[in-house]
Design an enzyme around this catalytic site. Sequence first.
Site, PDB file in Angstrom:
ATOM      1  N   HIS A 142      -3.733  -0.797  -6.229  1.00 21.26           N
ATOM      2  CA  HIS A 142      -4.032  -1.970  -7.060  1.00 21.26           C
ATOM      3  C   HIS A 142      -4.270  -1.581  -8.513  1.00 21.26           C
ATOM      4  CE1 HIS A 142      -5.789  -3.692  -3.093  1.00 21.26           C
ATOM      5  NE2 HIS A 142      -4.488  -3.882  -3.151  1.00 21.26           N
ATOM      6  N   GLU A 143      -5.055  -0.524  -8.705  1.00 22.73           N
ATOM      7  CA  GLU A 143      -5.371  -0.077 -10.062  1.00 22.73           C
ATOM      8  C   GLU A 143      -4.102   0.330 -10.815  1.00 22.73           C
ATOM      9  OE1 GLU A 143      -8.730   1.077  -7.235  1.00 22.73           O
ATOM     10  OE2 GLU A 143      -6.547   1.124  -7.208  1.00 22.73           O
ATOM     11  N   CYS A 171       0.860  -1.173   0.000  1.00 18.74           N
ATOM     12  CA  CYS A 171       0.000   0.000   0.000  1.00 18.74           C
ATOM     13  C   CYS A 171       0.903   1.232   0.000  1.00 18.74           C
ATOM     14  CB  CYS A 171      -0.894  -0.002   1.233  1.00 18.74           C
ATOM     15  SG  CYS A 171      -1.840   1.531   1.420  1.00 18.74           S
ATOM     16  N   VAL A 205       6.674 -12.618 -24.274  1.00 18.11           N
ATOM     17  CA  VAL A 205       7.420 -12.441 -23.032  1.00 18.11           C
ATOM     18  C   VAL A 205       7.884 -13.812 -22.532  1.00 18.11           C
ATOM     19  CG1 VAL A 205       5.406 -12.517 -21.481  1.00 18.11           C
ATOM     20  CG2 VAL A 205       7.468 -11.282 -20.786  1.00 18.11           C
ATOM     21  N   GLU A 206       9.112 -13.853 -22.063  1.00 22.40           N
ATOM     22  CA  GLU A 206       9.674 -15.090 -21.503  1.00 22.40           C
ATOM     23  C   GLU A 206       9.161 -15.219 -20.067  1.00 22.40           C
ATOM     24  OE1 GLU A 206      11.783 -17.730 -19.370  1.00 22.40           O
ATOM     25  OE2 GLU A 206      12.353 -15.642 -19.035  1.00 22.40           O
ATOM     26  N   SER A 207       8.667 -16.406 -19.692  1.00 20.49           N
ATOM     27  CA  SER A 207       7.932 -16.571 -18.433  1.00 20.49           C
ATOM     28  C   SER A 207       8.782 -16.387 -17.175  1.00 20.49           C
ATOM     29  CB  SER A 207       7.216 -17.924 -18.400  1.00 20.49           C
ATOM     30  OG  SER A 207       8.148 -18.976 -18.492  1.00 20.49           O
ATOM     31  N   ASP A 232      -0.205  -5.961   0.278  1.00 24.33           N
ATOM     32  CA  ASP A 232      -1.460  -6.297  -0.388  1.00 24.33           C
ATOM     33  C   ASP A 232      -1.238  -7.585  -1.162  1.00 24.33           C
ATOM     34  OD1 ASP A 232      -3.092  -4.123   0.403  1.00 24.33           O
ATOM     35  OD2 ASP A 232      -2.090  -2.838  -1.059  1.00 24.33           O
TER      36      ASP A 232
END
Length: 185
Positions: free
Chosen positions: A124-125, A83, A105-107, A90
């Site tokens: 969060h947004e 937060c 994208v490589e994992s 969070d």
Amino acid sequence: MGKDSNKGAEMKKIAYYFCDSNNILYVCPMIPERDTNTLTLLGSNTTRYPSDYCAEILETFENKHPERDYLVTFTCPEFTSLCPKTGQPDFGKILINYIPDRKMVESKSLKLYLFSFRNHGDFHEDCVNIIMNDLRKLMEPRYIEVRGIFMPRGGISIIPFANWGDSEHQKLVADRMAAAFPLEF
């Protein structure tokens, strides 16, 4: 005798052969080599975890099937961030769906990138939009969406959703955004 035109040329093995117990000969094509020279994290013996947000850790590889649309989904069930006001952790899930174009994208790099949010303070947004923007910039996909499903704080869960699509995927953008609106819980 004529000159050997292959003299000095490197020969590539394109198949291997084996016999089963009944002496039946099988010919199996070799798996084509992948260009993975640009990947530095996959297969390395040591993993260094970033201590703060780090988009630079993301790596890509070439999409071997750019002629078609197909969906790639990543789920991160243990996403954590801080937060920005209280510094409290969070917890949530991050779901990433994308239709690749030329790059993917490589994992392992994605895992380390998502881990880098662990000590990062953002709402969060913001986290969901940052992830989508970083992946969009990195891969230039045809379509991408990121959803966060965060654990309740103070009795309220937050479920942000962000998506983007190129000019050919605008209907998908609108349809997925409309479908993201929760009707019940």
